[in-house]
Design a protein around this motif. Structure first.
Motif, PDB file in Angstrom:
ATOM      1  N   GLY A 145      48.854  39.379  30.118  1.00 35.28           N
ATOM      2  CA  GLY A 145      49.059  39.047  31.524  1.00 35.28           C
ATOM      3  C   GLY A 145      50.188  38.064  31.766  1.00 35.28           C
ATOM      4  O   GLY A 145      50.911  38.169  32.757  1.00 35.28           O
ATOM      5  N   VAL A 146      50.345  37.097  30.862  1.00 34.12           N
ATOM      6  CA  VAL A 146      51.401  36.090  31.024  1.00 34.12           C
ATOM      7  C   VAL A 146      52.770  36.762  31.011  1.00 34.12           C
ATOM      8  O   VAL A 146      53.666  36.393  31.793  1.00 34.12           O
ATOM      9  CB  VAL A 146      51.308  35.029  29.908  1.00 34.12           C
ATOM     10  N   ASN A 147      52.941  37.759  30.158  1.00 33.18           N
ATOM     11  CA  ASN A 147      54.208  38.495  30.099  1.00 33.18           C
ATOM     12  C   ASN A 147      54.376  39.425  31.291  1.00 33.18           C
ATOM     13  O   ASN A 147      55.483  39.627  31.794  1.00 33.18           O
ATOM     14  CB  ASN A 147      54.279  39.317  28.807  1.00 33.18           C
ATOM     15  N   ALA A 148      53.259  39.998  31.746  1.00 35.39           N
ATOM     16  CA  ALA A 148      53.314  40.968  32.845  1.00 35.39           C
ATOM     17  C   ALA A 148      53.648  40.309  34.183  1.00 35.39           C
ATOM     18  O   ALA A 148      54.327  40.912  35.020  1.00 35.39           O
ATOM     19  CB  ALA A 148      51.972  41.690  32.954  1.00 35.39           C
ATOM     20  N   TYR A 149      53.179  39.089  34.383  1.00 40.17           N
ATOM     21  CA  TYR A 149      53.253  38.448  35.699  1.00 40.17           C
ATOM     22  C   TYR A 149      54.659  38.422  36.307  1.00 40.17           C
ATOM     23  O   TYR A 149      54.830  38.865  37.458  1.00 40.17           O
ATOM     24  CB  TYR A 149      52.670  37.035  35.632  1.00 40.17           C
ATOM     25  N   PRO A 150      55.703  37.919  35.616  1.00 36.87           N
ATOM     26  CA  PRO A 150      57.015  37.838  36.286  1.00 36.87           C
ATOM     27  C   PRO A 150      57.570  39.205  36.686  1.00 36.87           C
ATOM     28  O   PRO A 150      58.243  39.328  37.720  1.00 36.87           O
ATOM     29  CB  PRO A 150      57.911  37.154  35.236  1.00 36.87           C
ATOM     30  N   PHE A 151      57.278  40.234  35.892  1.00 35.21           N
ATOM     31  CA  PHE A 151      57.774  41.572  36.219  1.00 35.21           C
ATOM     32  C   PHE A 151      57.056  42.143  37.445  1.00 35.21           C
ATOM     33  O   PHE A 151      57.692  42.681  38.362  1.00 35.21           O
ATOM     34  CB  PHE A 151      57.586  42.515  35.020  1.00 35.21           C
ATOM     35  N   LEU A 152      55.742  42.013  37.479  1.00 35.42           N
ATOM     36  CA  LEU A 152      54.985  42.575  38.592  1.00 35.42           C
ATOM     37  C   LEU A 152      55.182  41.775  39.872  1.00 35.42           C
ATOM     38  O   LEU A 152      55.174  42.339  40.978  1.00 35.42           O
ATOM     39  CB  LEU A 152      53.500  42.643  38.232  1.00 35.42           C
ATOM     40  N   ASP A 153      55.384  40.475  39.755  1.00 39.03           N
ATOM     41  CA  ASP A 153      55.662  39.655  40.930  1.00 39.03           C
ATOM     42  C   ASP A 153      57.023  40.019  41.523  1.00 39.03           C
ATOM     43  O   ASP A 153      57.166  40.152  42.745  1.00 39.03           O
ATOM     44  CB  ASP A 153      55.633  38.176  40.546  1.00 39.03           C
ATOM     45  N   ARG A 154      58.004  40.207  40.659  1.00 33.59           N
ATOM     46  CA  ARG A 154      59.340  40.592  41.132  1.00 33.59           C
ATOM     47  C   ARG A 154      59.298  41.974  41.783  1.00 33.59           C
ATOM     48  O   ARG A 154      59.925  42.193  42.824  1.00 33.59           O
ATOM     49  CB  ARG A 154      60.315  40.595  39.944  1.00 33.59           C
ATOM     50  N   TYR A 155      58.526  42.894  41.196  1.00 31.64           N
ATOM     51  CA  TYR A 155      58.407  44.243  41.747  1.00 31.64           C
ATOM     52  C   TYR A 155      57.756  44.198  43.136  1.00 31.64           C
ATOM     53  O   TYR A 155      58.214  44.855  44.074  1.00 31.64           O
ATOM     54  CB  TYR A 155      57.587  45.116  40.811  1.00 31.64           C
ATOM     55  N   LYS A 156      56.698  43.397  43.287  1.00 40.01           N
ATOM     56  CA  LYS A 156      56.032  43.279  44.585  1.00 40.01           C
ATOM     57  C   LYS A 156      56.994  42.769  45.658  1.00 40.01           C
ATOM     58  O   LYS A 156      57.037  43.292  46.778  1.00 40.01           O
ATOM     59  CB  LYS A 156      54.826  42.341  44.486  1.00 40.01           C
ATOM     60  N   ARG A 157      57.782  41.759  45.307  1.00 43.86           N
ATOM     61  CA  ARG A 157      58.722  41.193  46.274  1.00 43.86           C
ATOM     62  C   ARG A 157      59.792  42.212  46.677  1.00 43.86           C
ATOM     63  O   ARG A 157      60.199  42.280  47.838  1.00 43.86           O
ATOM     64  CB  ARG A 157      59.360  39.922  45.713  1.00 43.86           C
TER      65      ARG A 157
END
Length: 265
Positions: free
Chosen positions: A21-33
């Protein structure tokens, strides 16, 4: 570009599926934005992006952030889709889960019951989404100390999985194990935690956090019932795996360490 954006999402989802999850977070947050900027918040793509991000936020302990985005998107979905739409109900169920992890059972219960009631009406008792809602409510009832209702609810969910020839979820087996652990029924707790461990290994593999949690739960039960040698082996392994997955500053690692501390008292 669209290709690059989809690639960001793909990387985030792959990390999430591996329990990173720690690795996934920045990618999925950027995708959501990005999706929000391109399509707005009242769009199917945005709902999907929020759902994926929320799962990761839960996993890494960012529960207030998960609550905030789910409450916002739930209001949008209620107005645009209606209260009986499957996507709205998924968000309701997710928000109930976030409140559960916050130990705010008073807020979690009406949401879990709402999702269960409408799913029963719209899709019937044999649908996997209804059975998952039933599982969530059973786990919540366990935490509220309503053990008779919890047992009835969780065993009903297990019966429906078997009736419909659907593989019982790791979450359900783990929930039933937790219930019997709370009741002090060692053999039943061991049985269901062992089944949860076997399923976690089969479904996720031995490097996944869910496998580590399953080992830790079985180890904690052995510790609680005085089987210290068995407990130590399992708890040490769980501790090692959770440190790799989340790091030594994470609540998951410290909870595991606490179980070891209880054993060594």
């Amino acid at each position: 570009t669209k290709l690059f954006t989809n690639y960001i999402n793909k990387i985030g989802v792959e990390y999430a599926q591996k329990g990173k999850g720690v690795n996934a977070y920045p990618f999925l947050d950027r995708y959501k934005r990005h999706i929000e900027k391109k399509y707005g918040k009242a769009h199917e793509y945005y709902y999907r992006a929020v759902h994926n991000l929320q799962l990761v936020l839960e996993d890494i302990g960012k529960l207030k952030e998960a609550e905030q985005i789910l409450k916002e998107v739930m209001e949008i979905q209620r107005d645009s889709l209606g209260e009986e739409h499957p996507i709205y109900l998924r968000t309701v169920n997710s928000l109930a889960g976030v409140y559960f992890y916050m130990n705010n059972y008073i807020l979690a219960q009406p949401l879990a019951e709402e999702a269960l009631r409408i799913r029963k009406k719209k899709i019937g008792e044999n649908h996997p989404d209804y059975i998952n809602s039933l599982t969530n409510l059973g786990l919540l009832l366990t935490e509220l100390g309503r053990f008779t209702e919890a047992e009835e609810t969780l065993l009903k969910a297990l019966e429906l999985f078997c009736k419909n020839e659907i593989s019982a979820s790791w979450s359900l087996l783990n929930s039933i194990g937790s219930l019997y652990w709370d009741l002090g029924v060692f053999k039943q707790a061991e049985f269901y935690f062992q089944k949860a461990l076997d399923l976690a290994e089969q479904k996720y593999g031995k490097e996944h956090p869910n496998y580590a949690r399953a080992i830790g739960n079985l180890g904690a039960v052995y510790s609680d019932f005085g089987l210290n040698d068995k407990a130590e082996t399992l708890l040490l392994k769980a501790n090692e795996l959770l440190e790799v997955s989340y790091g030594e500053d994470s609540p998951q690692f410290w909870n595991s360490l606490n179980s070891l501390g209880v054993l060594y008292k």
